[in-house]
Design a protein around this motif. Structure first.
Motif, PDB file in Angstrom:
ATOM      1  N   GLY A   1      47.684  48.632  23.908  1.00  0.00           N
ATOM      2  CA  GLY A   1      46.485  47.794  23.820  1.00  0.00           C
ATOM      3  C   GLY A   1      46.856  46.551  23.055  1.00  0.00           C
ATOM      4  O   GLY A   1      46.906  46.567  21.817  1.00  0.00           O
ATOM      5  N   LEU A   2      47.184  45.488  23.799  1.00  0.00           N
ATOM      6  CA  LEU A   2      47.741  44.299  23.146  1.00  0.00           C
ATOM      7  C   LEU A   2      46.842  43.075  23.298  1.00  0.00           C
ATOM      8  O   LEU A   2      47.304  41.957  23.484  1.00  0.00           O
ATOM      9  CB  LEU A   2      49.142  44.006  23.702  1.00  0.00           C
TER      10      LEU A   2
ATOM     11  N   VAL B   1      43.919  40.765  21.161  1.00  0.00           N
ATOM     12  CA  VAL B   1      44.187  40.121  19.866  1.00  0.00           C
ATOM     13  C   VAL B   1      44.561  41.091  18.753  1.00  0.00           C
ATOM     14  O   VAL B   1      45.547  40.886  18.037  1.00  0.00           O
ATOM     15  CB  VAL B   1      43.018  39.237  19.375  1.00  0.00           C
ATOM     16  N   MET B   2      43.786  42.169  18.606  1.00  0.00           N
ATOM     17  CA  MET B   2      44.004  43.063  17.458  1.00  0.00           C
ATOM     18  C   MET B   2      45.337  43.810  17.581  1.00  0.00           C
ATOM     19  O   MET B   2      46.130  43.858  16.639  1.00  0.00           O
ATOM     20  CB  MET B   2      42.849  44.063  17.334  1.00  0.00           C
ATOM     21  N   GLY B   3      45.571  44.395  18.745  1.00  0.00           N
ATOM     22  CA  GLY B   3      46.795  45.169  18.941  1.00  0.00           C
ATOM     23  C   GLY B   3      48.036  44.294  18.836  1.00  0.00           C
ATOM     24  O   GLY B   3      49.025  44.667  18.180  1.00  0.00           O
TER      25      GLY B   3
ATOM     26  N   SER C   1      47.715  46.114  31.443  1.00  0.00           N
ATOM     27  CA  SER C   1      48.256  45.040  32.286  1.00  0.00           C
ATOM     28  C   SER C   1      49.521  44.536  31.593  1.00  0.00           C
ATOM     29  O   SER C   1      49.455  44.044  30.463  1.00  0.00           O
ATOM     30  CB  SER C   1      47.271  43.890  32.425  1.00  0.00           C
TER      31      SER C   1
ATOM     32  N   ARG D   1      50.298  41.107  29.378  1.00  0.00           N
ATOM     33  CA  ARG D   1      50.074  40.931  27.933  1.00  0.00           C
ATOM     34  C   ARG D   1      51.315  41.320  27.142  1.00  0.00           C
ATOM     35  O   ARG D   1      51.665  40.688  26.150  1.00  0.00           O
ATOM     36  CB  ARG D   1      48.911  41.809  27.460  1.00  0.00           C
TER      37      ARG D   1
ATOM     38  N   MET E   1      44.959  50.481  20.439  1.00  0.00           N
ATOM     39  CA  MET E   1      44.089  49.346  20.065  1.00  0.00           C
ATOM     40  C   MET E   1      43.359  48.816  21.294  1.00  0.00           C
ATOM     41  O   MET E   1      43.511  47.660  21.675  1.00  0.00           O
ATOM     42  CB  MET E   1      44.933  48.223  19.428  1.00  0.00           C
ATOM     43  N   VAL E   2      42.623  49.717  21.949  1.00  0.00           N
ATOM     44  CA  VAL E   2      41.875  49.287  23.139  1.00  0.00           C
ATOM     45  C   VAL E   2      40.380  49.272  22.836  1.00  0.00           C
ATOM     46  O   VAL E   2      39.940  49.695  21.760  1.00  0.00           O
ATOM     47  CB  VAL E   2      42.161  50.188  24.368  1.00  0.00           C
ATOM     48  N   LYS E   3      39.612  48.804  23.778  1.00  0.00           N
ATOM     49  CA  LYS E   3      38.161  48.717  23.618  1.00  0.00           C
ATOM     50  C   LYS E   3      37.615  50.098  23.282  1.00  0.00           C
ATOM     51  O   LYS E   3      38.040  51.090  23.871  1.00  0.00           O
ATOM     52  CB  LYS E   3      37.563  48.195  24.929  1.00  0.00           C
ATOM     53  N   ALA E   4      36.682  50.152  22.353  1.00  0.00           N
ATOM     54  CA  ALA E   4      36.113  51.437  21.935  1.00  0.00           C
ATOM     55  C   ALA E   4      35.268  52.031  23.060  1.00  0.00           C
ATOM     56  O   ALA E   4      34.765  51.303  23.910  1.00  0.00           O
ATOM     57  CB  ALA E   4      35.266  51.238  20.679  1.00  0.00           C
TER      58      ALA E   4
ATOM     59  N   PRO F   1      37.257  53.377  27.379  1.00  0.00           N
ATOM     60  CA  PRO F   1      38.685  53.026  27.449  1.00  0.00           C
ATOM     61  C   PRO F   1      39.533  53.855  26.481  1.00  0.00           C
ATOM     62  O   PRO F   1      40.654  54.256  26.814  1.00  0.00           O
ATOM     63  CB  PRO F   1      38.715  51.542  27.089  1.00  0.00           C
TER      64      PRO F   1
ATOM     65  N   GLY G   1      42.868  52.779  16.265  1.00  0.00           N
ATOM     66  CA  GLY G   1      42.503  51.691  15.344  1.00  0.00           C
ATOM     67  C   GLY G   1      41.312  50.880  15.815  1.00  0.00           C
ATOM     68  O   GLY G   1      40.965  49.878  15.211  1.00  0.00           O
TER      69      GLY G   1
ATOM     70  N   ASN H   1      37.150  50.300  16.965  1.00  0.00           N
ATOM     71  CA  ASN H   1      35.892  50.573  16.261  1.00  0.00           C
ATOM     72  C   ASN H   1      35.168  51.741  16.908  1.00  0.00           C
ATOM     73  O   ASN H   1      34.081  51.580  17.459  1.00  0.00           O
ATOM     74  CB  ASN H   1      35.000  49.338  16.293  1.00  0.00           C
TER      75      ASN H   1
ATOM     76  N   GLU I   1      41.080  39.164  13.551  1.00  0.00           N
ATOM     77  CA  GLU I   1      42.353  38.749  14.121  1.00  0.00           C
ATOM     78  C   GLU I   1      43.380  38.369  13.052  1.00  0.00           C
ATOM     79  O   GLU I   1      44.523  38.810  13.071  1.00  0.00           O
ATOM     80  CB  GLU I   1      42.021  37.485  14.918  1.00  0.00           C
TER      81      GLU I   1
ATOM     82  N   LYS J   1      34.487  52.792   7.891  1.00  0.00           N
ATOM     83  CA  LYS J   1      34.574  51.476   8.564  1.00  0.00           C
ATOM     84  C   LYS J   1      33.201  51.085   9.094  1.00  0.00           C
ATOM     85  O   LYS J   1      32.807  49.919   9.016  1.00  0.00           O
ATOM     86  CB  LYS J   1      35.599  51.511   9.695  1.00  0.00           C
TER      87      LYS J   1
HETATM   88  P1  NBP Z   1      39.191  44.509  23.203  1.00  0.00           P
HETATM   89  O1  NBP Z   1      38.196  45.333  22.510  1.00  0.00           O
HETATM   90  O2  NBP Z   1      38.758  43.270  23.885  1.00  0.00           O
HETATM   91  O3  NBP Z   1      39.958  45.440  24.284  1.00  0.00           O
HETATM   92  C1  NBP Z   1      40.910  44.906  25.166  1.00  0.00           C
HETATM   93  C2  NBP Z   1      42.057  45.881  25.318  1.00  0.00           C
HETATM   94  O4  NBP Z   1      41.606  47.136  25.852  1.00  0.00           O
HETATM   95  C3  NBP Z   1      43.085  45.338  26.306  1.00  0.00           C
HETATM   96  O5  NBP Z   1      44.351  45.708  25.834  1.00  0.00           O
HETATM   97  C4  NBP Z   1      42.704  46.084  27.578  1.00  0.00           C
HETATM   98  O6  NBP Z   1      43.756  46.170  28.494  1.00  0.00           O
HETATM   99  C5  NBP Z   1      42.388  47.430  27.024  1.00  0.00           C
HETATM  100  N1  NBP Z   1      41.689  48.320  27.933  1.00  0.00           N
HETATM  101  C6  NBP Z   1      40.435  48.292  28.427  1.00  0.00           C
HETATM  102 BR1  NBP Z   1      39.233  46.965  28.087  1.00  0.00          BR
HETATM  103  N2  NBP Z   1      40.125  49.297  29.226  1.00  0.00           N
HETATM  104  C7  NBP Z   1      41.248  50.039  29.282  1.00  0.00           C
HETATM  105  C8  NBP Z   1      41.581  51.238  29.957  1.00  0.00           C
HETATM  106  N3  NBP Z   1      40.674  51.880  30.708  1.00  0.00           N
HETATM  107  N4  NBP Z   1      42.822  51.722  29.825  1.00  0.00           N
HETATM  108  C9  NBP Z   1      43.729  51.068  29.072  1.00  0.00           C
HETATM  109  N5  NBP Z   1      43.471  49.944  28.383  1.00  0.00           N
HETATM  110  C10 NBP Z   1      42.247  49.429  28.490  1.00  0.00           C
HETATM  111  O7  NBP Z   1      40.401  44.137  22.224  1.00  0.00           O
HETATM  112  P2  NBP Z   1      40.394  43.678  20.672  1.00  0.00           P
HETATM  113  O8  NBP Z   1      39.361  42.650  20.410  1.00  0.00           O
HETATM  114  O9  NBP Z   1      41.816  43.385  20.362  1.00  0.00           O
HETATM  115  O10 NBP Z   1      39.962  44.988  19.887  1.00  0.00           O
HETATM  116  C11 NBP Z   1      40.680  46.213  19.988  1.00  0.00           C
HETATM  117  C12 NBP Z   1      39.936  47.278  19.210  1.00  0.00           C
HETATM  118  O11 NBP Z   1      39.901  46.899  17.833  1.00  0.00           O
HETATM  119  C13 NBP Z   1      38.487  47.451  19.641  1.00  0.00           C
HETATM  120  O12 NBP Z   1      38.138  48.806  19.555  1.00  0.00           O
HETATM  121  C14 NBP Z   1      37.717  46.656  18.614  1.00  0.00           C
HETATM  122  O13 NBP Z   1      36.401  47.131  18.443  1.00  0.00           O
HETATM  123  C15 NBP Z   1      38.562  46.885  17.383  1.00  0.00           C
HETATM  124  N6  NBP Z   1      38.444  45.853  16.342  1.00  0.00           N
HETATM  125  C16 NBP Z   1      38.334  44.549  16.660  1.00  0.00           C
HETATM  126  C17 NBP Z   1      38.253  43.588  15.666  1.00  0.00           C
HETATM  127  C18 NBP Z   1      38.157  42.141  16.016  1.00  0.00           C
HETATM  128  O14 NBP Z   1      37.971  41.331  15.085  1.00  0.00           O
HETATM  129  N7  NBP Z   1      38.290  41.760  17.276  1.00  0.00           N
HETATM  130  C19 NBP Z   1      38.291  43.978  14.323  1.00  0.00           C
HETATM  131  C20 NBP Z   1      38.442  45.307  14.019  1.00  0.00           C
HETATM  132  C21 NBP Z   1      38.511  46.240  15.030  1.00  0.00           C
HETATM  133  P3  NBP Z   1      43.963  45.014  29.613  1.00  0.00           P
HETATM  134  O15 NBP Z   1      44.687  43.917  28.920  1.00  0.00           O
HETATM  135  O16 NBP Z   1      44.799  45.673  30.661  1.00  0.00           O
HETATM  136  O17 NBP Z   1      42.614  44.618  30.102  1.00  0.00           O
END
Ligand code: NBP
Length: 474
Positions: A9-10, A12-14, A34, A37, A73-76, A79, A100, A102, A131, A182
């Protein structure tokens, strides 16, 4: 080389956590659904450390030293379950799967129990700091088994933020404990943001100050007891000018606050646990009110004081600063109460002082203030509520007159301050000698024979309201 940890899961966070690990000298295997990334990460940041780019979950698992550590680190939600289902069959007893994202802590408990049966350590891990934190040092709240923390903790402590050399990462407790804290962290964040927004509104409407002047006020406040990340960025946001119109940025943004759900979860769970987190609830509802364009449009013409500028006397800005601090103490006290209640309900044994310690840096609610909370819980006797810990009791005593003036002024001017006023109501409710709850008990007994207790005798009583109104023991 075998990788020490894998990240799948790459977004922004990953990607940023993987870079943070690599920058700390850990060989990181990286994977994303995908592959583009993964390729982009290694192309753009490969020079920052050693990455092993993997196209499939099988490749990622094969690249790891044992016991394996896989950070998801994928969508909560769905996924996360999909990714767990992909990886779990590839792992062996003793391996660690770390979420990791939410996640809701009840999902984490379910996943942990299922994977435990297969000998896999599932670690629900709260990560805060957005991020930038993920890249430069987040606050990390891992749950799961103590055994998994022994194998994982040092690496997480490496990449966490540091305050006075102390890492902002600690083992929180078993199964869902990390995601629970958290969640409450985010709830407190909602409350803190709402209170700051109310302070801004009071000063802008009450004193007629401009956003630029208010930026200076918040920057000044950031040098004192309110010093925190959220106050700091408030000054930045208020100083921003919209390039297209030349107007203050805050005046061109639509006034509808959105939410992703962790604040709502905090309140839902607080209701289940019976913990009065009124500050967090008001913050969630205030966002909700702001989003109800239909209700606001319909009600716009209702009578009330017109917005005034510069009519308030005295040192109103200092009153607001003190009211903000007092309300913030209440919001944090309520959040910590919820953590204690959750810990008791699920037998997690969460150490509130350790939690305050790891929230001092890296996370969104980081603040000087958290050091005071850490100290309060380090005392020989744990305070029943943070409000009575000596430092906070003194701060509230100093602030309470200002707090009352601010809430009264807001009511007179027609400025909505649900955060400030509910915090003050909570403070007054806790310190009250008698609450009108006695009358409510009377009403309940009247219409539903729900019975009541007495102040002067043990037992349960009922008055024969529809009869001769004598009292019987029930
Ligand atoms: P996102 O929450 O936007 O998730 C995108 C990632 O999930 C991509 O790597 C995507 O892969 C993958 N994904 C999805 Br959508 N469906 C999938 C599936 N069925 N199988 C495999 N991979 C899948 O990313 P983020 O904003 O980096 O956040 C990641 C996690 O960290 C979330 O749970 C978020 O709540 C948590 N978080 C975020 C923050 C923040 O500030 N953004 C802070 C703290 C925690 P793809 O590239 O192939 O579409």
């Amino acid at each position: 080389t075998q990788a020490r940890i894998g990240v799948t899961g790459l977004a922004v966070m990953g990607a940023n956590l993987a870079r943070n690990l690599a920058r700390h000298g850990h060989v990181v295997a990286v994977h994303n659904r995908s592959h583009s990334r993964t390729k982009a990460l290694v192309e753009e940041h490969g020079h920052e450390g050693v990455f092993v780019a993997c196209e499939t979950p099988e490749e990622l698992v094969a690249a790891l030293e044992r016991p394996r550590r896989v950070l998801v680190m994928v969508k909560a939600g769905a996924p996360t379950d999909a990714v767990i289902d992909q990886f779990a069959p590839l792992l062996e007893p003793g391996d660690m799967l770390v979420d990791g994202g939410n996640a809701h802590f009840l999902d984490t408990r379910r996943r942990e129990a299922a994977l435990r049966e297969r000998g896999i350590h599932f670690v629900g891990c709260g990560v805060s700091g957005g991020e930038e934190g993920a890249l430069l040092g987040p606050s990390i709240m891992p749950g799961g088994s103590a055994e998994s923390y022994a194998a994982l903790g040092p690496m997480l402590e490496d990449i966490a933020a540091k305050v006075d050399g102390v890492p902002c990462c600690a083992h929180i407790g078993p199964d869902g404990a990390g995601h629970f804290v958290k969640m409450v962290h985010n709830g407190i964040e909602y409350a803190d943001m709402q209170l700051i927004a109310e302070a801004y509104d009071l000063l802008r409407q009450g004193l007629g100050m401009s956003p630029a002047d208010l930026a200076d006020v918040f920057a000044e406040w950031n040098r004192g007891e309110l010093s925190s990340y959220l106050i700091e960025i408030t000054a930045e946001v208020l100083r921003q000018v919209d390039a297209a119109t030349g107007r203050p940025f805050v005046d061109v943004v639509a006034d509808r606050a959105e939410q992703k759900g962790t604040g709502r979860w905090t309140v839902q769970i607080a209701l289940d646990l019976g913990v009065p987190v009124s500050g967090i609830a008001e913050a969630v509802f205030a966002r909700s009110v702001s989003g109800h364009a239909d209700l606001r449009e319909a009600a716009r013409g209702l009578p009330g004081p017109a917005a005034t500028g510069g009519t308030v006397g005295g040192d109103f800005a200092e009153d607001v600063r003190r009211a903000l601090y007092a309300s913030k103490i209440v919001a944090y006290a309520q959040g910590f109460d919820q953590i204690r209640a959750g810990s008791a309900e699920y037998a997690w044994n969460v150490d509130p002082g350790a939690l305050a310690t790891i929230w001092r840096g890296g996370c969104i609610i980081r603040a000087v203030f958290l050091d005071r909370i850490r100290e309060a819980y380090a005392a020989a006797e744990q305070p029943a509520t943070l409000l009575v810990a000596p430092y906070f009791a003194d701060a509230l005593a100093l602030a309470q007159r200002s707090w009352r003036r601010v809430v009264a002024t807001a009511a007179e001017l027609g400025i909505p301050v649900p955060g400030f006023s509910s915090a003050l109501a909570y403070y007054d409710a806790l310190r009250a000698e008698r609450l009108p709850a006695a009358l409510i008990q009377g009403q309940r007994d009247f219409f539903g024979a729900h019975t009541y207790r007495r102040v002067d005798r043990r037992g349960v009583f009922h008055t024969l309201w529809s009869g001769d109104r004598t009292e019987v023991e029930g």
